[in-house]
Design an enzyme around this catalytic site. Structure first.
Site, mmCIF file in Angstrom:
data_model
loop_
_atom_site.group_PDB
_atom_site.id
_atom_site.type_symbol
_atom_site.label_atom_id
_atom_site.label_comp_id
_atom_site.label_asym_id
_atom_site.label_seq_id
_atom_site.Cartn_x
_atom_site.Cartn_y
_atom_site.Cartn_z
ATOM 1 N N TYR A 61 63.277 -77.157 -56.361
ATOM 2 C CA TYR A 61 64.164 -76.105 -55.830
ATOM 3 C C TYR A 61 64.343 -76.288 -54.320
ATOM 4 C CZ TYR A 61 65.472 -71.671 -53.728
ATOM 5 O OH TYR A 61 66.082 -70.717 -52.950
ATOM 6 N N SER A 104 67.132 -71.481 -47.321
ATOM 7 C CA SER A 104 65.876 -70.764 -47.529
ATOM 8 C C SER A 104 64.837 -71.245 -46.530
ATOM 9 C CB SER A 104 65.384 -71.060 -48.948
ATOM 10 O OG SER A 104 64.049 -70.652 -49.105
ATOM 11 N N LYS A 151 67.760 -77.236 -51.737
ATOM 12 C CA LYS A 151 68.222 -76.534 -50.528
ATOM 13 C C LYS A 151 68.297 -77.514 -49.357
ATOM 14 C CE LYS A 151 68.919 -72.584 -52.231
ATOM 15 N NZ LYS A 151 70.282 -72.100 -52.364
#
Ligand code: NAD
Ligand code: UD1
Length: 336
Positions: A148, A124, A152
């Protein structure tokens, strides 16, 4: 030979499966249905007139994953499976680290055990953190501002280490900007659980009358109209980027980060106004204070994807919004 798609019943996974089926690939989806439903499989079948093998399993379940690799001749994996709600990740960080990081490590271990070393990973633009100026390019330093984003970044770092330890791995880490839109059939699209966190599903639900009013998070940024600017990309363009990445994997040595974005920025109010024009619906909104963790402007330098994969985004904003609206208005309650 088959392709394993983890998280293949989700938003981006389902659109990628449609593009891959058009190429006559054998597809095996593994998904635990944490954020999707098997109803999407009928829709994929309707669009493509082809079917996939669906296995309901969790990537954290080593035995189940070993069984998948034992029973199928898999030559590459596209790894979408993961939890993705930023706010929720701060409330239940251990679930995010377990699901996303431990689950990915388990998957990579099982891949190595079965000699499958071709991987496309869903990363991302969140890994660029808060301090880099746009356009963001792959050489910039990475950081994360929430659990989050940390997951990643951790998975990317694990993949860089893995690729340095064993040169047989070919890994494309695709850094997505803001995926929106839906398949032009209106049969598949984004179906968030509860109140949407992201702008487009929120605006679409206001337009269809499911939500009363959009909150615009700040109009005092240094941007064209004071509202936040992002690089929105059609989910079908994104899906096609995965097809290109798979095609070029044999030429990729090690682990390579690649931005998938359009290179264009659009403000919140530009989105609201375009959505209003296309849908013919009023989008009531109220400006409220900035959302914590947001920055003014994020858009991609998409030149690596172009030179390495021969890929660039094709769909313009108006097509993205037309397709979002078609999906939302034909399916006001998602797949139900
Ligand atoms: P999604 O929630 O629609 O799809 C993810 C799928 O993974 C779901 O079907 C879910 O049921 C499944 N899943 C989750 N944990 C699993 C597990 N442990 N085992 C098996 N299946 C599991 O999300 P999406 O928007 O399609 O995103 C796909 C990937 O792309 C995610 O990894 C996400 O972090 C990443 N990504 C998404 C965006 C975005 O804005 N949508 C942006 C950047 C990156
Ligand atoms: C968010 C996540 C990011 C994730 C990305 C894609 C945060 C802080 N960041 O990014 O980690 O990778 O989604 O899933 O959550 N907006 C409103 N009102 C809303 C919703 C959004 O004004 O109800 C604005 C935001 O302030 C932003 C723009 O719309 O300027 C886009 O927001 P969003 O869709 O949440 O994406 P990102 O902020 O890019």
């Amino acid at each position: 030979m088959s392709l394993l798609i983890t998280g293949g019943t989700g938003f981006i996974g389902s659109h990628t499966v449609v593009e891959l089926l058009a190429l006559d690939k054998d597809i095996i989806i593994v998904d635990n249905l944490a954020n999707s439903s098997t109803l999407v499989l009928d829709r994929i079948n309707k669009i493509t007139e082809k079917s996939v093998t669906f296995i309901q399993a969790d990537i954290c379940d080593r035995q189940a994953m070993q069984q998948v690799f034992q029973q199928h001749d898999i030559d590459a994996v596209v790894h979408f499976a993961g939890l993705k709600a930023v706010g929720e990740s701060s409330a239940i960080p251990l679930s995010y680290y377990h699901n996303n990081v431990s689950g990915s490590v388990t998957l990579f271990q099982v891949m190595a055990e079965y000699g499958v070393k071709n991987l496309v990973f869903s990363s991302s633009a969140t890994v660029y953190g808060e301090n880099n100026p746009s356009p963001l390019d792959e050489s910039m330093p990475t950081s994360a501002t929430n659990p989050y984003g940390q997951t990643k970044l951790m998975i990317e770092n694990i993949l860089f280490d893995l690729a340095s330890s064993d040169e047989e791995w070919s890994i494309a880490c695709l850094r997505y900007f803001n995926p929106i839109g839906a398949h032009e059939s209106g049969l598949i699209g984004e179906n968030p659980n509860g109140i949407p966190n992201n702008l487009l599903p929120y605006v679409a639900q206001v337009a269809v009358g499911r939500l009363a009013q959009l909150q615009v998070f700040g109009d005092d940024y240094d941007t064209v109209d004071g509202t936040g600017v992002r690089d929105y990309i059609h989910v079908v363009d994104l899906a096609k980027g995965h097809v290109k990445a798979l095609e070029k994997l044999s030429k990729i040595k090690g682990c390579v980060p690649i931005n998938l974005g359009t290179g264009n920025g659009t403000s919140v109010l530009e989105i609201v106004n375009t959505f209003k024009d296309i849908s013919g619906q009023e989008i009531p909104y109220k400006v409220v204070p900035r959302r914590a963790g947001d920055i003014a402007t994020v858009f991609a330098d998409a030149s690596v994807a172009n030179s390495l994969l021969g890929w660039s985004a094709q769909y313009d904003l108006s097509t993205m919004i037309k397709d979002t609206w078609r999906w939302q208005s034909k399916n006001p309650n998602g797949f139900e």
